[in-house]
Design a protein around this motif. Sequence first.
Motif, mmCIF file in Angstrom:
data_model
loop_
_atom_site.group_PDB
_atom_site.id
_atom_site.type_symbol
_atom_site.label_atom_id
_atom_site.label_comp_id
_atom_site.label_asym_id
_atom_site.label_seq_id
_atom_site.Cartn_x
_atom_site.Cartn_y
_atom_site.Cartn_z
ATOM 1 N N PRO A 15 42.104 22.657 28.023
ATOM 2 C CA PRO A 15 42.703 23.459 26.950
ATOM 3 C C PRO A 15 43.041 22.593 25.732
ATOM 4 C CG PRO A 15 44.192 23.272 28.829
ATOM 5 C CD PRO A 15 42.913 22.610 29.212
ATOM 6 N N VAL A 16 43.057 23.215 24.589
ATOM 7 C CA VAL A 16 43.373 22.526 23.344
ATOM 8 C C VAL A 16 44.856 22.738 23.047
ATOM 9 C CG1 VAL A 16 42.847 22.365 20.882
ATOM 10 C CG2 VAL A 16 41.039 22.931 22.508
ATOM 11 N N ALA A 17 45.545 21.646 22.805
ATOM 12 C CA ALA A 17 46.970 21.715 22.494
ATOM 13 C C ALA A 17 47.179 22.248 21.073
ATOM 14 C CB ALA A 17 47.603 20.327 22.626
ATOM 15 N N ALA A 18 48.387 22.688 20.794
ATOM 16 C CA ALA A 18 48.706 23.239 19.474
ATOM 17 C C ALA A 18 48.579 22.190 18.370
ATOM 18 C CB ALA A 18 50.110 23.823 19.483
ATOM 19 N N ASP A 19 48.760 20.914 18.736
ATOM 20 C CA ASP A 19 48.684 19.839 17.736
ATOM 21 C C ASP A 19 47.391 19.040 17.871
ATOM 22 O OD1 ASP A 19 49.191 18.586 20.154
ATOM 23 O OD2 ASP A 19 50.643 17.174 19.327
ATOM 24 N N GLU A 20 46.322 19.715 18.251
ATOM 25 C CA GLU A 20 45.058 19.023 18.538
ATOM 26 C C GLU A 20 43.879 19.826 17.986
ATOM 27 O OE1 GLU A 20 43.333 17.041 22.537
ATOM 28 O OE2 GLU A 20 43.875 19.143 22.733
ATOM 29 N N VAL A 21 42.865 19.104 17.535
ATOM 30 C CA VAL A 21 41.592 19.722 17.175
ATOM 31 C C VAL A 21 40.505 19.056 18.007
ATOM 32 C CG1 VAL A 21 42.263 20.304 14.812
ATOM 33 C CG2 VAL A 21 41.101 18.154 15.258
ATOM 34 N N VAL A 22 39.431 19.786 18.245
ATOM 35 C CA VAL A 22 38.293 19.244 18.989
ATOM 36 C C VAL A 22 37.154 19.061 18.008
ATOM 37 C CG1 VAL A 22 36.686 19.627 20.882
ATOM 38 C CG2 VAL A 22 39.055 20.376 21.098
#
Length: 64
Positions: A15-22
């Motif tokens: 999952p992608v965290a709220a403070d993260e971009v992929v």
Amino acid sequence: MSPEYSIPVANEPPPVAADEVVLVASGDLRHSANRMGWPAQQKLEADITAALGELGIKVRRAHG
């Protein structure tokens, strides 16, 4: 009679965290293009990572 074929299982990405971009790099898969373009790709990724880092956002590469 049909040939036996195993359908590959798709892996679920973390999952992608709220403070993260992929970061998904879309590029030319030719070896010569990769070799020539890699320094520019590294600089671009470093610049993006630094700019987003100043905003408190982490960058995760989608692939190796």
